[in-house]
Design an enzyme around this catalytic site. Sequence first.
Site, PDB file in Angstrom:
ATOM      1  N   ASP A  80       0.775  -1.399  -0.093  1.00  0.00           N
ATOM      2  CA  ASP A  80       0.173   0.121   0.109  1.00  0.00           C
ATOM      3  C   ASP A  80       0.730   1.181   0.018  1.00  0.00           C
ATOM      4  O   ASP A  80       2.079   1.192   0.172  1.00  0.00           O
ATOM      5  CB  ASP A  80      -0.748  -0.029   1.266  1.00  0.00           C
ATOM      6  CG  ASP A  80      -1.954   0.985   1.258  1.00  0.00           C
ATOM      7  OD1 ASP A  80      -2.334   1.638   0.305  1.00  0.00           O
ATOM      8  OD2 ASP A  80      -2.373   1.261   2.364  1.00  0.00           O
ATOM      9  N   GLU A 119       2.545   5.166  -3.651  1.00  0.00           N
ATOM     10  CA  GLU A 119       2.495   6.230  -4.797  1.00  0.00           C
ATOM     11  C   GLU A 119       3.831   6.946  -4.985  1.00  0.00           C
ATOM     12  O   GLU A 119       4.396   7.286  -6.246  1.00  0.00           O
ATOM     13  CB  GLU A 119       1.309   7.100  -4.809  1.00  0.00           C
ATOM     14  CG  GLU A 119      -0.002   6.405  -4.732  1.00  0.00           C
ATOM     15  CD  GLU A 119      -0.089   5.663  -3.664  1.00  0.00           C
ATOM     16  OE1 GLU A 119       0.338   5.973  -2.542  1.00  0.00           O
ATOM     17  OE2 GLU A 119      -1.148   4.556  -3.841  1.00  0.00           O
ATOM     18  N   ASP A 169      -9.167   4.097  -1.618  1.00  0.00           N
ATOM     19  CA  ASP A 169     -10.078   4.497  -0.564  1.00  0.00           C
ATOM     20  C   ASP A 169     -11.426   4.843  -0.915  1.00  0.00           C
ATOM     21  O   ASP A 169     -11.496   6.176  -1.217  1.00  0.00           O
ATOM     22  CB  ASP A 169      -9.370   5.713   0.643  1.00  0.00           C
ATOM     23  CG  ASP A 169      -8.050   4.838   0.968  1.00  0.00           C
ATOM     24  OD1 ASP A 169      -7.821   3.801   0.999  1.00  0.00           O
ATOM     25  OD2 ASP A 169      -7.454   5.566   1.565  1.00  0.00           O
TER      26      ASP A 169
HETATM   27  C1  NOJ Z   1      -4.649   3.146   2.896  1.00  0.00           C
HETATM   28  C2  NOJ Z   1      -5.167   1.989   2.114  1.00  0.00           C
HETATM   29  O1  NOJ Z   1      -5.979   2.664   1.064  1.00  0.00           O
HETATM   30  C3  NOJ Z   1      -6.166   1.397   3.165  1.00  0.00           C
HETATM   31  O2  NOJ Z   1      -6.704   0.327   2.424  1.00  0.00           O
HETATM   32  C4  NOJ Z   1      -5.417   0.989   4.455  1.00  0.00           C
HETATM   33  O3  NOJ Z   1      -6.436   0.451   5.132  1.00  0.00           O
HETATM   34  C5  NOJ Z   1      -4.862   2.181   5.038  1.00  0.00           C
HETATM   35  N1  NOJ Z   1      -3.851   2.595   4.152  1.00  0.00           N
HETATM   36  C6  NOJ Z   1      -4.093   1.723   6.156  1.00  0.00           C
HETATM   37  O4  NOJ Z   1      -3.148   1.007   5.903  1.00  0.00           O
END
Ligand code: NOJ
Length: 970
Positions: A535, A538, A611
């Site tokens: 994660d 970017e 998200d």
């Molecule tokens: C951002 C991610 O997009 C999300 O899915 C994740 O739960 C949080 N970071 C925490 O790791």
Amino acid sequence: MRALGSLLLLLITLPSVLAVKSQDFKTCSQAAFCRRGRALSARAKTSSTWRSPYSVDPSTIAIAPEEASFTAGVKSSIYPEVNFGLDVRVHKDGVVRVRMDEVGGLRKRYDEAASWALLAEPEISREIKWTAGKNEVRAVYGDKKEFEVVVAFSPLKVSLLRKGKEQVVLNGQGLLHMEHFRTKESVEKTEAIAEEGVDSDGSQVVMQQVNARAWFEGETEDGWWEETFSSWTDSKPKGPESLSLDISFPNHGHVYGIPQHATSLSLPTTSGESAYYSDPFRLYNTDVFEYLADSPMSLYGSIPLMHAHSTASTVAVFDAIASETWIDIAHGSPGATETHWISESGILDVFLIPGPTPADVFAQYTRLTGTPALPAHWALGHHQCRWNYISSDDVRDVQRRFDQADIPVDVFWLDIEYAEEHKYFIWDKKTFPDPVEMTKDVEAIGRKMVVIVDPHLKRTSNYPVYQSASDLGLLVKQKNGESEYEGWCWSGGSAWIDFFNPASWDWWKSLFKTEEDPNHWTWTESTVNTYIWNDMNEPSVFNGPEISMPRDNVHYGGWEHRDIHNINGMLLPNITSQALMARTDPSYRPFVLTRSFYAGSQRFGAMWTGDNLGTWEHMAVGVKMVLANNIGGFSFAGSDVGGFFGNPEPEMLVRWYQVGAFSPFFRAHAHIDTKRREPYLLDEPYKSMLRSILRLRYSQLPVWYTAFREASVTGMPVLRPHYVVFPKDEAGFAVDDQYFVGSSGLLVKPIVKKGVKEISVYLPEDQVYYDYFTHYAYHGAAKGKNVTIPAELYKTPLLISGGSIVPTRERPRRSSPLMAHDPFTLRVALDKSGGARGELYLDDGVTYAHQKGQFVWREFGAQKAGKGVRISSRNLASQKPAEAVDGVALATYDNANEFARSIAGVRVERVVVFGLAAKPMSVKVQGGAELSFEFTPGVAAAGREGGASVLVIKDPSVSVTRDWEIVVQV
Ligand code: NOJ
């Protein structure tokens, strides 16, 4: 009208408008190079005499003997002292690659984007001959000699034609501009000469040059040497180096692709009077908090691939550029599309993908960047995630409750809270005292664990991963090129691994070893069933410009972050997937989920759309985004089921699981502040609805796996929008709320609105389509037709197109590995002429033994026989060995390979035939005894609309690995 429409839409989506922090992200007018690019385009549009200053110097043309490649020098009339080199080549499969770079400049432009995206250096055709004329060079090629690439000299223009019609044109609008490297001093000196006539001999010439430059580049320097956004200043030590290029599709009215954006699949206009969006589509990998559901803003990943489509052909361009890129789209004249690509840095490296069919385009593009990796079979099951399952006992409890409720799930996920102080790999022993035992408990019925590992490392000496990366000099540097860059992320003050440094690769791989190694730290507290979620790659930096890294940070090789930003994110899943493969010998197929991606990322695992909000708009746009990713070659895609933010009401959750069940990647996930919403927590009737949706997904895993095998071999996407399946049906070109699953003939229209009880589905052809659940037969029409089908909450609108045979496994199981020996059901959906076909691919689902011939690939057929039908199974692998696996030709395929033998006892337990003309007199396996069957009368495939006849053949006792024929006599 459209502007009004977008205003209304803006008001409707107001909650999300208020949520996104748009001010954190640049608009085009806040990015100097984008401003310059758009201003150039505006000057061109208002000038009737606009002409590109770039031209080929005919005296420099060199055609490589025996090769379809030629090079030439290019000059710009406004900077005669600067040299550019052009290189045009035709690949073996007809793709044309066009490259241009500054030659002998003050510095080097970044030219390695393609080397990360491409699978291998493409083979250049040796059969094509360039012919050089006075004003152009051209090459005619293709089996029927229908393709032609023409490079016009003055002004420079590259065109790809088919049957004499322009397919793709570069610099047809004259917007090509490669800003050459210059020094501030030299610019100032020139300006002074021009203004003051300091140099009496040369000032007139200089004056002319300055005027010419002003005509082309604008009157004033705009953000050449430094740029400020919000509180950040970008130092731009290399000065201006942007690249502007217009790419036109004079005969294509629809363009698709360039994920990732929350927008419609057929991309709307961003420039001109009828602009739907006022900003261009932006490609700059960013972590956008609560992103908009309808916007050209950039998101987490970038695939600079654009399809252009018309009834006559499909073509594409792939722009291998790693820096921030803005793309304007205009549908000026009907049936034509003009686009303008503006990038911050890098060489021009564009692939013209000639098609002419969608299937050709997918094959050509994935020959360049790779097909999607064939995932492990379990990875297509249901993934249960949440931020966070808070302890090992919590994980065990969730698993127990799933099992008690008899709801299938394959994978449990752990988000960042498993890690002590967010030091990835390091378990927080207060809550996860027994990680290996916990994982083994999850593994008991073949389930897997996915654990998050982000690329930012907490800067503390008690974190061995950080400490060794720092000691080895593997971290991204500040703009001085020497000190470690520190930014803020989940783990507080953090440093970022620089995966551009080759020394980081083996180091990273070594961390994932599950056994101890005396020489370095290894993850002994994991098992080979621990898979990885990457994660924030970017990269997301909470206190950085646009929530990312400063552009003047320095990476390995001295490249600035701006040069590589959009490919930066793909390196982590690339090396992580290799790390997982290196854990065992032989390797298991890895599973890595990534948030950030680029062209080629499909080779390393899955992605999700980040998200999303728990709103209907986000549910709806998620479907389009996943489709766009499939167009971009990255089939293994999904969005957070349930919505990441918010607490979805039960109706929304049910609909969201239906969306998930028809997404290639199917994961439920939720933000830390949301209420728990695991399916077993719902009240009835919702809990039962979720159970049956999940069982439906599991029953259709053979369809998904077969579609993934096809994608991994041919590049055809797992999800196919209408224009891909019916490329001549214009009415389907903008349809993006329903789609087909692989070649299965399943057509799904997920419901993404509240309170829906029925829905209109577009049928693109004169064919019968059966409701998957009720067997009701609908009829399309030659020019397309909408039919209304029931869509009560418990039901996903799902049709099988006449002519398809769909294999499923209908025994409810708690996890997919438990299904490995389950029998099959075949749904035979007869078409209007009484025939059908389908495919089934099977292998062990976890290793690479399939690449050595350990698999089963069957074709099922139904042929009309009198009023009856003959249904058969035959081996496809021996018919099409070259397509069998990963494009590797198998010299011999052994029907009785070890895997096939291991499932020889797996039967087809039921054959269900829709649309038979009348009740059969006899049903037999060829050469065998009569079979028992049930027949429910109804309309025939060629008949009118209504409940179709259904024949259920019970237990024909045929093996799924063998050839057989069932004869149905009417
Ligand atoms: C951002 C991610 O997009 C999300 O899915 C994740 O739960 C949080 N970071 C925490 O790791």
